[in-house]
Motif scaffolding. Structure first.
Motif, PDB file in Angstrom:
ATOM      1  N   TYR A  77       4.537 -24.209   6.564  1.00 50.78           N
ATOM      2  CA  TYR A  77       4.071 -23.628   5.313  1.00 50.78           C
ATOM      3  C   TYR A  77       2.844 -22.730   5.540  1.00 50.78           C
ATOM      4  CZ  TYR A  77       3.970 -23.359   0.298  1.00 50.78           C
ATOM      5  OH  TYR A  77       4.067 -22.896  -0.973  1.00 50.78           O
ATOM      6  N   HIS A 118       2.712 -18.547   5.027  1.00 52.65           N
ATOM      7  CA  HIS A 118       1.852 -17.793   4.139  1.00 52.65           C
ATOM      8  C   HIS A 118       0.578 -17.310   4.789  1.00 52.65           C
ATOM      9  CE1 HIS A 118       4.524 -19.533   1.183  1.00 52.65           C
ATOM     10  NE2 HIS A 118       4.250 -18.397   0.523  1.00 52.65           N
ATOM     11  N   ASP A 119      -0.085 -18.276   5.366  1.00 52.15           N
ATOM     12  CA  ASP A 119      -1.427 -17.921   5.818  1.00 52.15           C
ATOM     13  C   ASP A 119      -1.407 -16.988   7.014  1.00 52.15           C
ATOM     14  OD1 ASP A 119      -1.742 -19.640   3.837  1.00 52.15           O
ATOM     15  OD2 ASP A 119      -2.976 -21.113   4.887  1.00 52.15           O
ATOM     16  N   LYS A 165       1.302 -14.844   7.507  1.00 54.26           N
ATOM     17  CA  LYS A 165       1.977 -13.611   7.082  1.00 54.26           C
ATOM     18  C   LYS A 165       1.088 -12.745   6.194  1.00 54.26           C
ATOM     19  CE  LYS A 165       6.451 -13.894   5.772  1.00 54.26           C
ATOM     20  NZ  LYS A 165       7.518 -14.666   5.116  1.00 54.26           N
ATOM     21  N   GLU A 166       0.301 -13.407   5.380  1.00 57.06           N
ATOM     22  CA  GLU A 166      -0.524 -12.644   4.443  1.00 57.06           C
ATOM     23  C   GLU A 166      -1.457 -11.629   5.145  1.00 57.06           C
ATOM     24  OE1 GLU A 166       1.076 -13.023   1.134  1.00 57.06           O
ATOM     25  OE2 GLU A 166      -0.942 -12.150   1.037  1.00 57.06           O
ATOM     26  N   ARG A 190       0.493  -8.768   6.483  1.00 56.42           N
ATOM     27  CA  ARG A 190       0.943  -7.847   5.449  1.00 56.42           C
ATOM     28  C   ARG A 190      -0.221  -6.934   5.008  1.00 56.42           C
ATOM     29  NH1 ARG A 190       1.456  -7.759  -0.005  1.00 56.42           N
ATOM     30  NH2 ARG A 190       0.403  -9.760  -0.137  1.00 56.42           N
ATOM     31  N   LYS A 191      -1.368  -7.585   4.908  1.00 55.00           N
ATOM     32  CA  LYS A 191      -2.542  -6.803   4.506  1.00 55.00           C
ATOM     33  C   LYS A 191      -2.828  -5.685   5.517  1.00 55.00           C
ATOM     34  CE  LYS A 191      -3.841  -8.939   0.755  1.00 55.00           C
ATOM     35  NZ  LYS A 191      -4.808 -10.035   0.803  1.00 55.00           N
ATOM     36  N   GLN A 221      -0.777  -4.262   7.466  1.00 56.97           N
ATOM     37  CA  GLN A 221       0.232  -3.206   7.302  1.00 56.97           C
ATOM     38  C   GLN A 221      -0.050  -2.334   6.074  1.00 56.97           C
ATOM     39  OE1 GLN A 221       4.190  -4.821   7.254  1.00 56.97           O
ATOM     40  NE2 GLN A 221       3.765  -6.128   8.995  1.00 56.97           N
ATOM     41  N   ILE A 222      -0.276  -3.031   4.943  1.00 56.55           N
ATOM     42  CA  ILE A 222      -0.394  -2.295   3.673  1.00 56.55           C
ATOM     43  C   ILE A 222      -1.613  -1.368   3.679  1.00 56.55           C
ATOM     44  CG2 ILE A 222      -1.733  -3.893   2.172  1.00 56.55           C
ATOM     45  CD1 ILE A 222       0.595  -3.472   0.123  1.00 56.55           C
ATOM     46  N   PHE A 223      -2.710  -1.864   4.292  1.00 47.60           N
ATOM     47  CA  PHE A 223      -3.895  -1.006   4.302  1.00 47.60           C
ATOM     48  C   PHE A 223      -3.767   0.103   5.341  1.00 47.60           C
ATOM     49  CE2 PHE A 223      -5.742  -4.628   1.977  1.00 47.60           C
ATOM     50  CZ  PHE A 223      -6.126  -3.930   0.845  1.00 47.60           C
ATOM     51  N   HIS A 262      -0.976   1.575   6.061  1.00 47.82           N
ATOM     52  CA  HIS A 262      -0.184   2.566   5.313  1.00 47.82           C
ATOM     53  C   HIS A 262      -1.055   3.362   4.366  1.00 47.82           C
ATOM     54  CE1 HIS A 262       3.955   2.025   6.433  1.00 47.82           C
ATOM     55  NE2 HIS A 262       3.846   0.666   6.368  1.00 47.82           N
ATOM     56  N   GLN A 272       5.370 -10.003  12.154  1.00 48.29           N
ATOM     57  CA  GLN A 272       5.847 -10.577  10.892  1.00 48.29           C
ATOM     58  C   GLN A 272       7.289 -11.079  11.059  1.00 48.29           C
ATOM     59  OE1 GLN A 272       6.056  -7.797   7.663  1.00 48.29           O
ATOM     60  NE2 GLN A 272       6.202  -9.436   6.133  1.00 48.29           N
ATOM     61  N   GLU A 286       8.688 -14.884  10.796  1.00 53.08           N
ATOM     62  CA  GLU A 286       9.779 -15.230   9.885  1.00 53.08           C
ATOM     63  C   GLU A 286      10.947 -15.898  10.607  1.00 53.08           C
ATOM     64  OE1 GLU A 286      10.773 -11.875   7.437  1.00 53.08           O
ATOM     65  OE2 GLU A 286       9.060 -12.277   6.115  1.00 53.08           O
ATOM     66  N   GLN A 301      13.024 -24.368  10.221  1.00 56.14           N
ATOM     67  CA  GLN A 301      13.575 -24.928   8.978  1.00 56.14           C
ATOM     68  C   GLN A 301      15.063 -25.248   9.080  1.00 56.14           C
ATOM     69  OE1 GLN A 301      12.354 -21.995   6.170  1.00 56.14           O
ATOM     70  NE2 GLN A 301      10.380 -22.990   5.789  1.00 56.14           N
ATOM     71  N   PHE A 339      23.135 -22.276   3.300  1.00 55.61           N
ATOM     72  CA  PHE A 339      22.185 -21.312   3.862  1.00 55.61           C
ATOM     73  C   PHE A 339      22.394 -21.099   5.336  1.00 55.61           C
ATOM     74  CE2 PHE A 339      19.282 -23.005   0.442  1.00 55.61           C
ATOM     75  CZ  PHE A 339      19.574 -21.943  -0.398  1.00 55.61           C
TER      76      PHE A 339
END
Lengths: 804, 153
Positions: free
Chosen positions: A574, A578-579, A581-582, A585-586, A588-590, A592, A621, A625, A632, A680
């Protein structure tokens, strides 16, 4: 008074002298003449002296004459007469019985005696007066003597008459008694006078006071017998005079059976009377009837019990068989004359010799022992017969016969055979049983002890048979409760121990306690209670059980440890998801955002660096994943469902639509089955395989992917995971891509194994490891086949019946 | 005030300040008439919704991973509340885990949107989602269009 006169008259004046003269001179002549006269007069009593010789007769005559003459000479006539009549009365006569004397004998004897006495008068004297005197005196003697003798004669006759009368009366009484005893009576039917007489027996038989007429008698005769009786009487009266008839007589609600017989007396050829007897033969008749019935019964009994009897006359060779014996041999009763040869021929060939020697033995020992033999009955059946018999022989053994009975025991024999077989089978079963088997009675006395029991307890059967189980096998501290339990069951029929398996302690021969699994069941044999115990030495099992329990306990603790670790892992997942990946993502996004906002102002090299940051972080990332997916992918949490793999495939193709369009990929699939799986994971599986096939394609060549499925039996698959008895779906995913070297066929399923440069083929090296894990979760497996640049084929197998 | 069925009041619940800032920026850029209200976690969101002081949103963007009360819990409470149950809910999360997607679908979310890794993508998403017909929204979602994919738009 009278005798006094007579007395005086019997004193003679002349006779004594004449008698003396005769005694002295004429005795022989006198005797002789008297015999002559006796013959002339043919005196009846002479016949009693037939055996006497002439001399004997003369001597007898002389003796009697001498006695008479002596009595005359002594003038003792009166005494002589008294003696003579007394002799006669007292039956002291020579050679004859007083009753044989008839009246003629007395008168003729008197006449002869007088005549003989007178013959010699002329020689004694010529004096006529004296002759007359003597004659008179002789007559007087004769008269007195005759009177006395006749008196005695009459007395004797009277006595005799009386005696005869008495005898007659006695006989009559005896007869009546006999008649009564034999239920018999006699009758005299006087037809002329109409007077008839009967003995009381007759009236008793007919239970009547009197018989007034034939017609009144007839009405009591049984209706069916009247004509018969009438005919018998008529026939006797008109024909031979012999009457005989048996008829039923009914009176006072009793039916008697009467037998009667009579003789008719005729006068001038017409019947005047009939004498006869009647007899009540009811009892005899009933007895005969009973006898007849019992014979009948005997016959029936033979038929029912299938017992026949036989007689074999050895002297004549004649054989008699009862009806039933014929039937036993399958023959019509008495349909043929039985002979030894015929009989011997019907004996089963295997038993003939034995039977023959038995018969020979019987003839020498005069004893027939019980025998059993098989015969081949005329109806074709083989039967088993059992017989008994005896030898009846006279002393010379010339007239010897064997008699006996014979019973068809085929059914019994077969039953016994079957029973014996069953018994043997049971014995075999008990003797070879893997468990110890003990049988005890209500007193816990041991009556069965099989070999396995010997093995477990060390006691041999001989040592324990008839002994108390409680004392031998039960540890001392438990004996009391054992007895109580047994007693309780025998009293109430309720038991807490029957028909269930218990673990108990028992003693072996070395007096060592050990653990036994014990099952007791109860049974009845011939009305007696039996307990059957099955025992198994469970010492080893108990040890194993204990070890298992320890093992289980440690496993359990390990399990909970594992669960704890799993939970930690989950929370790690968990955190990772999240911790980790976040921030990426940040980044990457910044990155960009910088490139977007400052376009044109930023130098080329810097833009390039920013792009590298974006690429690296997006690969990271992806890696995170994929790792998450891998961790899982477990069997535990997710539920198995009936999953339509066609729907799964179409979802996957939808998800991959962009790259499919981009690479102009063609995916051809057969109709896929519905399989009980984790939805799944199936999606993940198809996604990974198809995306790989698209990804690792030849440049400029459209990927062609073919999916084929069929059923295959486990034992036909060469794979260590394949279960022999399981049927699998075999899925084949084939592509025309770049392939890989055969040596990598197994390695590619390992985590982080990549065969290609990440710049050329972007990937994390986790996809196929996930596939392997998914199949593992489904009790399936996956293999790959490939050759460099010739495409690869992935085979994966799913059990048809997935057990959750 | 929107003339058509376009949403006017939009809520966003997200604990990440950067994401909230970028979301506000992109919403303002796409449609300046939209009143965007932000909540810093699930608990604050529900308090706001239940207080009656705010107009109910025509559209709610809901992050899953939040302190105090996470997105799934919020979704559950909203769907169980008579007053709130008809609000269209769009999950807005970093998670791409099938389990999260499935849970969200089960609990009655209307759309699942993965947080993008570029502003360009975010803009794209905002346009597409806001252009959807939400006024006549019915709580019926088809499973295979549940996850929003900007590639397909």
């Amino acid at each position: 008074m009278n005798s006094k006169v007579l007395k005086s008259k019997l004193i003679f004046d002349h006779l004594p002298a004449y008698a003396s003269f005769l005694l002295e001179n004429k005795l022989s002549e006198c005797a002789k003449i008297q015999l002559t006269y006796s013959r002339e007069e043919n005196i009846p009593l002479l016949k009693f002296f037939g055996s006497y010789s002439e001399k004997q007769l003369l001597d007898l005559g002389k003796k009697t004459m001498s006695e008479l003459l002596t009595a005359f000479s002594c003038n003792q006539v009166e005494q002589f007469i008294a003696d003579a009549s007394a002799n006669y009365s007292k039956n002291n006569l020579t050679t004859l019985e007083r009753e044989e004397v008839v009246a003629e004998d007395i008168t003729i004897l008197s006449f002869i005696r007088r005549k003989s006495l007178r013959v010699f008068l002329s020689t004694y004297t010529t004096d006529l007066r004296i002759v007359n005197e003597i004659s008179e005196e002789i007559d007087r003697f004769s008269a007195a003597n005759d009177a006395a003798i006749f008196g005695a004669f009459l007395e004797i006759k009277k006595e005799e008459t009386h005696r005869i009368h008495n005898e007659l009366q006695q006989k009559q009484e005896d007869l009546l008694e006999a008649q009564e005893l034999t239920e018999m009576g006699s009758f005299l039917w006087d037809m002329k006078g109409g007077r008839s007489s009967y003995t009381p027996g007759v009236m008793q038989i007919f239970e009547m006071e009197e018989v007034s007429s034939l017609d009144s008698f007839m009405q009591y005769v049984h209706g069916e017998d009247r004509a018969v009786l009438k005919k018998a009487i008529d026939s006797a009266l008109t024909n031979d005079g012999i009457y005989e008839c048996e008829y039923r007589f009914v009176k006072n609600h009793k039916e008697k059976r009467i037998w009667s017989r009579g003789v008719v007396t005729f006068e001038n050829e017409s019947p005047v009377s009939m004498k006869g007897i009647v007899m009540d033969i009811t009892h005899k008749y009933l007895m005969v009837e009973q006898l007849r019935q019992s014979e009948q019964l005997n016959k029936q009994a033979q038929a029912v019990t299938h017992i026949g009897n036989w007689i074999w006359e050895m002297s004549t060779g004649g054989i008699y068989w009862s009806d039933e014996l014929y039937r036993i041999y399958g023959l019509e009763p008495q349909s043929e004359v039985m002979t030894f040869e015929r009989w011997f021929d019907m004996i089963h060939p295997d038993d003939r010799e034995k039977r023959l020697s038995e018969i020979k033995k019987s003839m020498s020992t005069l004893e027939v022992s019980d025998y059993t033999m098989r015969i081949m009955a005329a109806d074709g059946n083989v039967k088993v017969l059992r017989g008994k018999g005896e030898v009846i022989a006279d002393r010379s053994r010339k007239k010897m016969k064997l008699v006996g009975t014979c019973q068809d025991v085929t059914t019994e024999f077969n039953l016994n055979k079957e029973l014996k077989e069953k018994e043997d089978y049971l014995k075999q079963l008990i003797n070879n049983a893997p468990d110890a088997v003990i049988v005890v009675d209500r007193n816990s006395t041991i009556s069965l002890w099989n070999p396995k029991t010997e093995e477990i307890f060390g006691w041999s059967a001989e040592e324990v048979m008839g002994k108390d189980l409680n004392e031998i096998l039960i540890p001392p501290q438990n004996r009391d409760s054992y007895s109580k339990e047994l007693h309780h069951f025998l009293q109430t029929g309720v038991s807490r121990v029957l028909n269930r398996t218990m673990e108990v302690k028992m003693l072996n021969k070395q007096n060592e306690e050990f653990d036994v699994a014990l099952t007791i069941s109860q049974s009845m044999q011939q009305g007696k209670i039996l307990f059957i115990a099955f025992l198994r030495d469970i010492t080893k099992q108990k040890q194993i059980k204990l070890e298992l329990q320890k093992l289980n306990a440690s496993l359990e603790s390990k399990n909970s440890e594992l669960e704890r670790i799993n939970k930690e892992l989950e929370s790690f997942n968990y955190v990772a998801s999240h911790d980790l990946k976040e921030p990426l993502r940040k980044i990457q996004i910044f990155a960009h955002r910088i490139l977007e906002k400052g376009s044109g102002e930023i130098p080329h090299a810097t833009v390039d660096y920013f792009n590298k940051i974006i690429t690296a972080s997006s690969r990271m990332q992806l890696l995170i994943e994929d790792l998450l997916v891998f961790s899982q992918t477990t069997a535990g949490k997710d539920k198995f469902e009936q999953v339509d793999l066609n729907a799964v495939l179409s979802d996957v193709l939808n998800m991959l639509s962009t790259s499919i369009e981009e690479k102009k990929a063609v995916i051809a699939s057969e109709v896929l089955p519905i399989v009980k799986t984790i939805p799944f994971q199936m999606q993940q599986l198809f996604l990974n395989l198809i995306s790989n096939a698209i990804k690792y394609s030849h440049e400029g060549v459209s990927p062609y992917i073919r999916i084929v499925v069929h059923s295959v039996k486990g034992f036909l698959i060469h794979h260590p995971m394949a279960q022999q008895d399981t049927e699998y779906f075999e899925f084949k995913v084939e592509d025309n891509g770049i392939g890989f070297g055969e040596e990598y066929a197994e390695k590619i399923f390992e985590l982080f194994q990549r065969l290609h440069n990440k710049d050329k083929y972007f990937g994390t090296g986790i996809g196929l490891a996930i596939c392997k894990k998914i199949l593992y979760n489904h009790n399936g497996f996956i293999v790959a086949q490939s050759e460099v640049s010739k495409g690869s084929t992935f085979y994966f197998y799913l059990p048809k019946e997935e057990v959750t | 005030m929107a003339l058509s069925g376009k949403p006017v009041v939009v809520f966003l619940a997200d604990d990440d300040a950067d994401d909230r800032a970028m979301f506000e920026e992109v919403i303002h850029e796409v449609d300046p008439t939209i009143q965007l209200t932000c909540a810093e976690d699930g608990k604050i969101l529900l308090t706001m919704l239940q207080s009656g002081k705010y107009p109910l949103p025509q559209l709610l963007f809901l992050d899953l991973n939040m302190p105090n009360k996470n997105g799934k819990e919020c979704l559950e409470e909203i769907r169980n509340s008579d007053r709130l149950k008809d609000i269209p809910v769009i999950i807005y999360s970093t998670s791409s885990s099938p389990k999260d997607i499935d849970d969200a679908f089960e609990k009655g979310a209307n759309l699942y949107v993965r947080k993008p890794s570029s502003f360009q993508e975010l803009r794209f998403i905002a346009r597409a989602v806001l252009a959807m017909e939400w006024s006549n929204y019915k709580p019926f979602v088809v499973r295979n269009t549940f996850v929003f994919s900007y590639k397909s738009v």
